[in-house]
Design a protein around this motif. Structure first.
Motif, PDB file in Angstrom:
ATOM      1  N   THR A 130       0.798  -1.235   0.000  1.00 30.25           N
ATOM      2  CA  THR A 130       0.000   0.000   0.000  1.00 30.25           C
ATOM      3  C   THR A 130       0.829   1.284   0.000  1.00 30.25           C
ATOM      4  OG1 THR A 130      -0.071   0.182   2.410  1.00 30.25           O
ATOM      5  CG2 THR A 130      -1.785  -1.178   1.366  1.00 30.25           C
ATOM      6  N   GLY A 131       2.130   1.174   0.298  1.00 30.70           N
ATOM      7  CA  GLY A 131       2.954   2.375   0.417  1.00 30.70           C
ATOM      8  C   GLY A 131       2.738   3.113   1.724  1.00 30.70           C
ATOM      9  N   VAL A 132       1.907   2.562   2.601  1.00 33.64           N
ATOM     10  CA  VAL A 132       1.595   3.230   3.871  1.00 33.64           C
ATOM     11  C   VAL A 132       2.618   2.825   4.930  1.00 33.64           C
ATOM     12  CG1 VAL A 132      -0.084   3.345   5.780  1.00 33.64           C
ATOM     13  CG2 VAL A 132      -0.867   3.474   3.399  1.00 33.64           C
ATOM     14  N   GLY A 133       3.280   3.835   5.500  1.00 33.30           N
ATOM     15  CA  GLY A 133       4.277   3.579   6.552  1.00 33.30           C
ATOM     16  C   GLY A 133       3.803   4.160   7.880  1.00 33.30           C
ATOM     17  N   GLY A 134       4.772   4.473   8.758  1.00 32.32           N
ATOM     18  CA  GLY A 134       4.449   5.036  10.070  1.00 32.32           C
ATOM     19  C   GLY A 134       3.570   4.096  10.879  1.00 32.32           C
ATOM     20  N   LEU A 135       3.863   2.783  10.763  1.00 35.04           N
ATOM     21  CA  LEU A 135       2.993   1.770  11.373  1.00 35.04           C
ATOM     22  C   LEU A 135       3.423   1.386  12.781  1.00 35.04           C
ATOM     23  CD1 LEU A 135       2.875  -0.528   8.232  1.00 35.04           C
ATOM     24  CD2 LEU A 135       0.971   0.854   9.079  1.00 35.04           C
ATOM     25  N   LYS A 136       2.439   1.115  13.597  1.00 35.15           N
ATOM     26  CA  LYS A 136       2.703   0.629  14.956  1.00 35.15           C
ATOM     27  C   LYS A 136       1.654  -0.430  15.268  1.00 35.15           C
ATOM     28  CE  LYS A 136       1.542   2.747  18.863  1.00 35.15           C
ATOM     29  NZ  LYS A 136       0.985   3.937  19.319  1.00 35.15           N
ATOM     30  N   ILE A 137       2.110  -1.585  15.748  1.00 38.93           N
ATOM     31  CA  ILE A 137       1.158  -2.645  16.106  1.00 38.93           C
ATOM     32  C   ILE A 137       0.507  -2.299  17.446  1.00 38.93           C
ATOM     33  CG2 ILE A 137       0.978  -5.060  16.855  1.00 38.93           C
ATOM     34  CD1 ILE A 137       2.922  -5.787  14.635  1.00 38.93           C
ATOM     35  N   VAL A 138      -0.830  -2.365  17.462  1.00 38.27           N
ATOM     36  CA  VAL A 138      -1.596  -2.075  18.670  1.00 38.27           C
ATOM     37  C   VAL A 138      -1.870  -3.374  19.422  1.00 38.27           C
ATOM     38  CG1 VAL A 138      -3.769  -1.123  19.543  1.00 38.27           C
ATOM     39  CG2 VAL A 138      -2.661  -0.084  17.554  1.00 38.27           C
ATOM     40  N   LYS A 139      -2.328  -4.392  18.671  1.00 36.39           N
ATOM     41  CA  LYS A 139      -2.589  -5.689  19.315  1.00 36.39           C
ATOM     42  C   LYS A 139      -2.673  -6.789  18.262  1.00 36.39           C
ATOM     43  CE  LYS A 139      -7.643  -5.274  19.443  1.00 36.39           C
ATOM     44  NZ  LYS A 139      -8.831  -5.118  20.223  1.00 36.39           N
ATOM     45  N   LYS A 140      -2.529  -8.012  18.755  1.00 34.03           N
ATOM     46  CA  LYS A 140      -2.633  -9.190  17.896  1.00 34.03           C
ATOM     47  C   LYS A 140      -4.114  -9.545  17.770  1.00 34.03           C
ATOM     48  CE  LYS A 140      -0.464 -13.805  17.728  1.00 34.03           C
ATOM     49  NZ  LYS A 140      -0.284 -13.995  16.396  1.00 34.03           N
ATOM     50  N   LEU A 141      -4.543  -9.847  16.548  1.00 31.17           N
ATOM     51  CA  LEU A 141      -5.914 -10.284  16.301  1.00 31.17           C
ATOM     52  C   LEU A 141      -5.908 -11.796  16.081  1.00 31.17           C
ATOM     53  CD1 LEU A 141      -6.933  -7.397  13.874  1.00 31.17           C
ATOM     54  CD2 LEU A 141      -7.470  -7.572  16.309  1.00 31.17           C
ATOM     55  N   GLN A 142      -7.038 -12.338  15.673  1.00 31.16           N
ATOM     56  CA  GLN A 142      -7.110 -13.788  15.446  1.00 31.16           C
ATOM     57  C   GLN A 142      -6.312 -14.194  14.196  1.00 31.16           C
ATOM     58  OE1 GLN A 142     -10.980 -15.205  13.926  1.00 31.16           O
ATOM     59  NE2 GLN A 142     -11.610 -13.074  13.917  1.00 31.16           N
ATOM     60  N   LYS A 143      -6.059 -15.490  14.104  1.00 31.28           N
ATOM     61  CA  LYS A 143      -5.475 -16.060  12.886  1.00 31.28           C
ATOM     62  C   LYS A 143      -6.632 -16.481  11.999  1.00 31.28           C
ATOM     63  CE  LYS A 143      -2.425 -18.657  15.522  1.00 31.28           C
ATOM     64  NZ  LYS A 143      -1.732 -19.882  15.806  1.00 31.28           N
ATOM     65  N   THR A 144      -6.448 -16.383  10.681  1.00 30.07           N
ATOM     66  CA  THR A 144      -7.463 -16.905   9.762  1.00 30.07           C
ATOM     67  C   THR A 144      -6.823 -18.000   8.917  1.00 30.07           C
ATOM     68  OG1 THR A 144      -7.008 -15.211   8.089  1.00 30.07           O
ATOM     69  CG2 THR A 144      -8.787 -14.755   9.673  1.00 30.07           C
ATOM     70  N   TYR A 145      -7.673 -18.887   8.419  1.00 31.62           N
ATOM     71  CA  TYR A 145      -7.200 -20.054   7.668  1.00 31.62           C
ATOM     72  C   TYR A 145      -7.965 -20.169   6.356  1.00 31.62           C
ATOM     73  CZ  TYR A 145      -5.802 -21.297  12.445  1.00 31.62           C
ATOM     74  OH  TYR A 145      -5.274 -21.281  13.715  1.00 31.62           O
ATOM     75  N   HIS A 146      -7.235 -20.339   5.269  1.00 30.49           N
ATOM     76  CA  HIS A 146      -7.938 -20.693   4.039  1.00 30.49           C
ATOM     77  C   HIS A 146      -7.057 -21.548   3.144  1.00 30.49           C
ATOM     78  CE1 HIS A 146      -5.995 -17.139   2.125  1.00 30.49           C
ATOM     79  NE2 HIS A 146      -6.222 -17.770   0.989  1.00 30.49           N
TER      80      HIS A 146
END
Length: 199
Positions: free
Chosen positions: A117-133
């Protein structure tokens, strides 16, 4: 219970037998998982449950039968509370991608968001669920396990879709626009928004 999507159809891995009738129930000991997956890809099965008293055994069995691709992705919010979406293969999706050797899954998720996406300045807030496909590539079935993270971004420029990944557009969607986008998205993505209570 695990929910694995096969061709966007649900395959539930469960340790409980319920009395519903709109699906097929298979016992792990007596079924070839790969055959179930092939039938789901051929639209012969719309919804299936795989039963074993120990749920974790079903996931281990599935991973033993089908190669696993590990991926990381982001549910990214900007300062206005909008969510970052990508549009690819005719559907709205969230940025995600495969892990590289020796990489932490959090690093993968942030790198993929930035690359796609070209979007930077990222910070992880929290872990979400895992998804499977399960997906099919070069005639082989693979199980994609995506680790999702909620992120905040301070980015203020114009997002740019990664063209060589087939991303046609990137957009920040307001919370009010998200339900419409999810009508043309993947079941796994809808699951994340159910968890987040954003829709």
């Amino acid at each position: 219970m695990y929910k694995v999507f096969v061709n966007d159809k649900p395959l539930f891995l469960t340790n409980q037998i319920s009395k519903e009738t709109d699906f097929q129930l298979f016992l792990l000991e007596s079924i070839d998982i790969k055959q179930v997956i092939i039938k789901m890809f051929q639209n012969k099965i719309q919804k299936a449950y795989l039963y074993h008293p120990d749920e974790s055994v079903i996931m281990k069995t599935l991973k033993a039968k089908i190669p696993v691709n590990k991926a990381g992705g982001g549910l990214v919010f900007n300062k206005k509370g909008e969510v970052l979406f990508i549009f690819r293969n005719g559907k709205w999706d969230l940025p995600k991608g495969g892990i590289e050797k020796g990489e932490l899954i959090e690093t993968t998720a942030m790198r993929e968001v930035e690359e796609e996406t070209g979007v930077g300045g990222l910070k992880i807030v929290k872990k979400l669920q895992k998804t499977y496909h399960v997906f099919k590539r070069n005639g082989n079935y693979k199980l994609k396990v995506t680790h999702w993270f909620e992120m905040q971004s301070s980015f203020e420029g114009i997002p740019q879709g990664q063209l060589d990944e087939g991303i046609e557009k990137v957009a920040w969607l307001k919370p009010s626009e998200i339900p419409m986008a999810l009508q043309n998205s993947y079941e796994n993505i809808k699951l994340l928004f159910e968890e987040e209570k954003l829709t």
